[in-house]
Write a protein that holds these residues in place. Structure first.
Motif, short mmCIF file in Angstrom:
data_model
loop_
_atom_site.label_atom_id
_atom_site.label_comp_id
_atom_site.label_asym_id
_atom_site.label_seq_id
_atom_site.Cartn_x
_atom_site.Cartn_y
_atom_site.Cartn_z
N VAL A 231 0.79 -1.36 -0.06
CA VAL A 231 0.07 0.14 -0.09
C VAL A 231 0.89 1.23 0.08
N ASP A 232 0.65 2.09 -1.06
CA ASP A 232 1.49 3.53 -1.10
C ASP A 232 0.66 4.62 -0.04
N SER B 199 5.99 13.45 0.42
CA SER B 199 6.63 12.19 0.02
C SER B 199 7.16 12.24 -1.60
N SER B 200 8.08 11.17 -1.67
CA SER B 200 8.93 11.44 -2.95
C SER B 200 8.06 11.37 -4.05
N THR C 94 2.47 9.06 -5.79
CA THR C 94 2.68 10.44 -5.43
C THR C 94 2.25 11.26 -6.37
N ARG C 95 2.65 10.91 -8.05
CA ARG C 95 2.51 11.67 -8.97
C ARG C 95 0.98 11.77 -9.43
N GLU C 96 0.35 10.66 -9.13
CA GLU C 96 -1.09 10.29 -9.09
C GLU C 96 -1.99 11.34 -8.17
N VAL C 97 -1.54 11.37 -7.01
CA VAL C 97 -2.03 12.23 -6.05
C VAL C 97 -1.91 13.81 -6.48
N LYS C 98 -0.70 14.08 -6.70
CA LYS C 98 -0.40 15.43 -7.28
C LYS C 98 -1.31 15.92 -8.17
N ARG D 177 -1.54 24.57 -6.21
CA ARG D 177 -0.27 24.27 -6.69
C ARG D 177 0.48 23.54 -5.88
N ILE D 178 1.43 22.78 -6.46
CA ILE D 178 2.11 21.55 -5.71
C ILE D 178 3.64 21.95 -5.34
#
Lengths: 278, 278
Positions: free
Chosen positions: B113-114, B146-147, B153-157, B166-167
């Motif tokens: 799980v991430d 998170s990295s 992470t990219r998906e959540v971003k 903005r991230i």
């Protein structure tokens, strides 16, 4: 036609000039310009009926003299103007601390001139007559620290009421104690917070920080004088404030979960009651 | 149709539910109700596609799990939910302090799980799902701790970006240090100021005090957890803040006019630069 002379045509004095002209059609508002620069600025802004660089001419036949400078400048002008005032002139100020001003008025003004200490509780972190607004006093509270038994006080009271103020009378000493806590300490806190926060964190700041540091833009000329003229109350309030911070800090340091929770709950309840519409 | 399960449907969680449904048409948003009272409240508010009282059912086949409770409750739920999560589920949180949460996620969540630590820098002194707003995240900054090398992470971003954020990526440790100074200390200061000011002075309070005490209505449940979970940074920042207050106080006590003036001028300049539109 009554003549009103304003010394200190900045944000407060300029707003007073605009408001008094809106409220009374039969007044002639003169303003003092200390320098050529401020003379031309005030001429350009057209806030006043007359801009005057000569103090004696400004005050000649004035019915009212309004002192709207920082506090220690009010004291200085009380000294300077005393020789130019005619009998029956009413002098009042808009200063944010009142005990020093009242004492100085008693000391420097001639007996046949009446002084009325006033503090309209409104203002802005902006400064200068270019930011002045005619509606500044509408709906705000004006504290008068002189006796309401005097005819002059009642006259000034009516003037403020016409401009939209509610009036409260209280002694200068009590005024200074209350304002130290409700206005002067909050300003000092806001200045300190802005001083502390690292400039490199500015991209990560929140609306909370923005609200808490808005008034840290308040002018140094005004606030140096307020802090010094209300020194004792402010020093005492800063010390009290530090005790509260230490209490909070120790609860956090010692992981006193319940105590922190109860403290915040208590504060939440007080906040709600404190700001409830009356 | 992707399933998103929210635990903690209060002001933040509720706003997240509204925002995610506005931004994505192909999501199904479930929310957790801990009690009957919150079940009926959430049903009535119609923020969610499904309100669920059973944690196992809530999490079954969830693609994303959002933890939007106070910080220590996030830690508790990380423990509780770990046995119910399917492989590939992405768990993320909206907590205001990140180091503790990231550590707990590492400790309690299964390897398949991430976890993605998130903190959108927006909020309100109000609480409860009834105050939630769909546009809360629009234009605000979301810090991800998170990295960004991980696909999750990219998906959540992307999800946050779609909701208008903005991230910025940064390590949890740095996040906690910065937020202590830009958000947690200001809240503690606001709480302390509200605690200190005498209730009997409420009729003489100014807009400055109102601005400085607005956030002292922020909920005890949320802020007890923030203060305790970011203890070290906050204790250090309170101590620094007290040093600034003492500096100011001593200047006032010792009538150091020039020093006060210069200090405020310096703060004025910093304030202007700090809040300059970028």
């Amino acid at each position: 036609m009554r003549k009103i002379a304003i010394i200190g045509v900045g944000f407060m004095g300029g707003s007073f000039a605009k408001a008094i002209k809106m409220s009374f059609s039969t007044v002639c508002v003169w303003g003092y310009a200390r320098s050529n620069a401020s003379y031309y600025k005030l001429e350009r802004l057209r806030i006043l009926d007359k801009v005057e660089k000569n103090l004696e001419k400004l005050l000649k036949d004035a019915d009212y003299v309004v002192l709207a400078t920082p506090v220690y400048a009010i004291v200085e002008y009380l000294k300077k103007i005393s020789c130019y005032l005619k009998k029956g002139t009413i002098v009042f100020d808009l200063g944010s601390s009142k005990e020093l001003v009242e004492k100085s008025a008693k000391r420097f003004l001639p007996k046949e001139v009446d002084f009325v200490g006033c503090h309209p509780l409104c203002g802005s972190e902006k400064s200068g007559p270019q930011h002045s607004v005619s509606g500044l006093f509408k709906g705000s509270l004006c504290i008068i620290t002189s006796s309401f038994k005097k005819k002059s006080t009642r006259e000034v009271k009516k003037m403020w009421e016409k401009m939209g103020c509610r009036i409260v009378f209280m002694p200068a000493k009590l005024h200074d104690r209350i304002l130290s806590s409700t206005s002067h300490l909050p300003h000092l806190v806001s200045f300190s917070l802005m001083y502390l926060v690292s400039f490199s964190f500015r991209n990560f700041s929140s609306n909370s920080l923005r609200d808490l540091t808005r008034i840290s833009f308040s002018p140094a000329t005004v606030w140096t004088d307020i802090f010094l003229s209300n020194q004792k109350n402010i020093v005492r309030d800063v010390e009290k404030f530090i005790r509260v911070l230490n209490k909070f800090k120790n609860f956090i340091k010692n992981k006193k979960r319940k105590k922190i929770f109860r403290l915040i709950e208590e504060i939440n309840a007080k906040q709600k009651k404190f700001w409830k519409k009356r």
